[in-house]
Design an enzyme around this catalytic site. Structure first.
Site, PDB file in Angstrom:
ATOM      1  N   GLY A  20       2.099   9.775 -13.889  1.00 35.36           N
ATOM      2  CA  GLY A  20       3.493   9.977 -13.510  1.00 35.36           C
ATOM      3  C   GLY A  20       4.431   8.943 -14.120  1.00 35.36           C
ATOM      4  CG  ASN A  21       2.903   5.147 -15.563  1.00 36.23           C
ATOM      5  OD1 ASN A  21       2.152   6.091 -15.755  1.00 36.23           O
ATOM      6  ND2 ASN A  21       2.708   3.973 -16.114  1.00 36.23           N
ATOM      7  CE  LYS A  73      -1.694  17.426  -4.977  1.00 31.54           C
ATOM      8  NZ  LYS A  73      -2.140  16.072  -5.177  1.00 31.54           N
ATOM      9  CE  LYS A 104      -2.723  12.256 -14.835  1.00 29.63           C
ATOM     10  NZ  LYS A 104      -2.976  11.660 -13.552  1.00 29.63           N
ATOM     11  CE  LYS A 112      -4.852   7.532 -11.925  1.00 25.81           C
ATOM     12  NZ  LYS A 112      -4.330   8.885 -12.196  1.00 25.81           N
TER      13      LYS A 112
HETATM   14  P1  ADP Z   1      -1.000   8.765 -11.879  1.00 25.65           P
HETATM   15  O1  ADP Z   1       0.387   9.296 -11.778  1.00 25.65           O
HETATM   16  O2  ADP Z   1      -1.228   7.963 -13.124  1.00 25.65           O
HETATM   17  O3  ADP Z   1      -2.069   9.791 -11.631  1.00 25.65           O
HETATM   18  P2  ADP Z   1      -1.623   7.632  -9.258  1.00 25.65           P
HETATM   19  O4  ADP Z   1      -0.556   6.993  -8.455  1.00 25.65           O
HETATM   20  O5  ADP Z   1      -2.133   8.954  -8.862  1.00 25.65           O
HETATM   21  O6  ADP Z   1      -1.084   7.634 -10.759  1.00 25.65           O
HETATM   22  O7  ADP Z   1      -2.874   6.640  -9.343  1.00 25.65           O
HETATM   23  C1  ADP Z   1      -2.789   5.333  -9.867  1.00 25.65           C
HETATM   24  C2  ADP Z   1      -2.565   4.306  -8.747  1.00 25.65           C
HETATM   25  O8  ADP Z   1      -3.734   4.183  -7.947  1.00 25.65           O
HETATM   26  C3  ADP Z   1      -2.338   2.900  -9.217  1.00 25.65           C
HETATM   27  O9  ADP Z   1      -1.017   2.701  -9.656  1.00 25.65           O
HETATM   28  C4  ADP Z   1      -2.686   2.088  -7.958  1.00 25.65           C
HETATM   29  O10 ADP Z   1      -1.526   1.818  -7.210  1.00 25.65           O
HETATM   30  C5  ADP Z   1      -3.572   3.018  -7.147  1.00 25.65           C
HETATM   31  N1  ADP Z   1      -4.904   2.522  -6.805  1.00 25.65           N
HETATM   32  C6  ADP Z   1      -5.582   2.912  -5.690  1.00 25.65           C
HETATM   33  N2  ADP Z   1      -6.790   2.340  -5.620  1.00 25.65           N
HETATM   34  C7  ADP Z   1      -6.905   1.552  -6.727  1.00 25.65           C
HETATM   35  C8  ADP Z   1      -7.953   0.714  -7.228  1.00 25.65           C
HETATM   36  N3  ADP Z   1      -9.103   0.573  -6.584  1.00 25.65           N
HETATM   37  N4  ADP Z   1      -7.742   0.059  -8.413  1.00 25.65           N
HETATM   38  C9  ADP Z   1      -6.570   0.208  -9.072  1.00 25.65           C
HETATM   39  N5  ADP Z   1      -5.549   0.996  -8.648  1.00 25.65           N
HETATM   40  C10 ADP Z   1      -5.709   1.669  -7.487  1.00 25.65           C
HETATM   41 MG    MG Z   2      -2.417  10.854  -9.796  1.00 24.93          MG
END
Ligand code: ADP
Ligand code: MG
Length: 306
Positions: free
Chosen positions: A10-11, A122, A206, A268
């Site tokens: 998302g970023n 969801k 995704k 992820k």
């Molecule tokens: P994206 O839009 O890239 O899918 P998400 O917000 O869904 O992003 O997931 C990424 C976020 O997950 C990171 O920015 C962080 O805040 C969070 N996060 C949760 N658990 C962890 C972890 N164990 N290590 C690193 N980040 C984590």
């Molecule tokens: Mg995400």
């Protein structure tokens, strides 16, 4: 040279369309760095805020026709793809790299027997009162839930991807040296009905859709770019520890211990593990957009391997 599937978080896109038009200019640079280094790039991206916005706009605009959820997803793929191909195209041109960028409206096949269809989880769209919610459930057959004291919301299933309808055209473009954007928002979810594909209201993660296209195109590397440079255990606590490498048994153990938040880092890590496990020699990398090049050079990020 490697074939790399990149999942953009998302970023990379920002929240509103105007914000996104600016954000993609920054996103294009680290991506084109990798193209300049000779790698074959296929990009997927999220669409949570974008599809939410489209869905909400149609729900709340009195005279607008009903816009089914799969169509909302396809619309989001369209305008996000437009912004990405525009910005990446411009950056390629500025560096005299003679390649084209195509965003493919992608249908991702899911199994109608997927357990997720029995348990829609969801939340999408706006909040409603109990009365409105009951009416929607009855008139439209929507699944509605009470969302953390904030009101009632529609929920849709989150099935796993089984195939990608456009995989051959995507492979053709990549084989011919072009840059492809595909599986936006996890793809438009479709189920097979005989010879036809039918859009279903659902959300495919995704990160899992990216993993699927990486497998189908026999990529060397799955790169998941997000807001953090590495994966951590004890994330956000005093004992936080950033990981440079993660093998599958250790990842399983950390998952069991609850180190990765469901809905953000957990999908992820799971997608990264699935890809790394699928064939010998395959690896996944989780890092930030800004550090993509350093991550590929082994200087940072979390590498997930067998
Ligand atoms: P994206 O839009 O890239 O899918 P998400 O917000 O869904 O992003 O997931 C990424 C976020 O997950 C990171 O920015 C962080 O805040 C969070 N996060 C949760 N658990 C962890 C972890 N164990 N290590 C690193 N980040 C984590
Ligand atoms: Mg995400």
């Amino acid at each position: 040279m490697s074939r790399i599937v990149i999942a953009l978080g998302g970023n990379a896109l920002g929240k509103t369309p105007l914000e996104q038009r600016e954000a993609v200019k920054h996103t294009a640079k680290p991506i084109v760095d990798l193209i300049e280094d000779g790698h074959e790039i296929i990009m997927a991206h999220g669409n949570g805020p974008q599809v939410g916005m489209i869905n909400l706009a149609f729900e709340s605009a009195g005279e607008a026709p009903e816009m089914p959820f799969p169509e909302c997803g396809a619309m989001s793929q369209g305008y996000i793809g437009f912004h990405l191909q525009n910005a990446i195209g411009e950056e390629l041109h500025a560096r005299n790299i003679n390649k084209s960028v195509a965003a493919i409206v992608t249908q991702v096949v899911v199994d109608e027997k997927d357990q997720a269809f029995k348990n829609p989880s969801k939340p999408i769209g706006s909040f409603y009162t109990k009365e409105e919610s009951d009416k929607m459930a009855e008139e439209k057959g929507y699944d509605m839930i009470e969302d953390a004291g904030r009101g009632y919301r529609r929920v849709v299933p989150s099935p796993i991807p089984v195939d990608i309808a456009e995989k051959d055209i995507i492979r053709n473009l990549v084989d011919n040296g072009q840059v492809v954007i595909a599986c936006g928002g996890g793809g438009v979810p479709v189920i097979r009905e005989g010879h036809s594909l039918k859009g279903v209201p659902a959300v495919i993660d995704k990160d899992f859709a990216s993993e699927k296209i990486a497998e189908l195109l026999d990529a060397d590397l799955l790169v998941i770019l997000t807001a953090v440079e590495k994966v951590a255990i004890n994330f956000g606590t005093e004992d936080e520890e950033w990981l440079s490498e993660l093998d599958i048994p250790t990842a399983e153990k950390y998952i069991e211990e609850g180190h990765f938040a469901p809905g953000s880092m957990l999908p992820k890590v799971r997608a990264a593990m699935k890809f790394a496990n699928a064939k010998t020699g395959r690896k996944s990398l989780i890092t930030s957009l800004e550090k993509a090049k350093d991550g590929l050079a082994g200087k940072t990020g979390t590498i997930i391997k067998k």
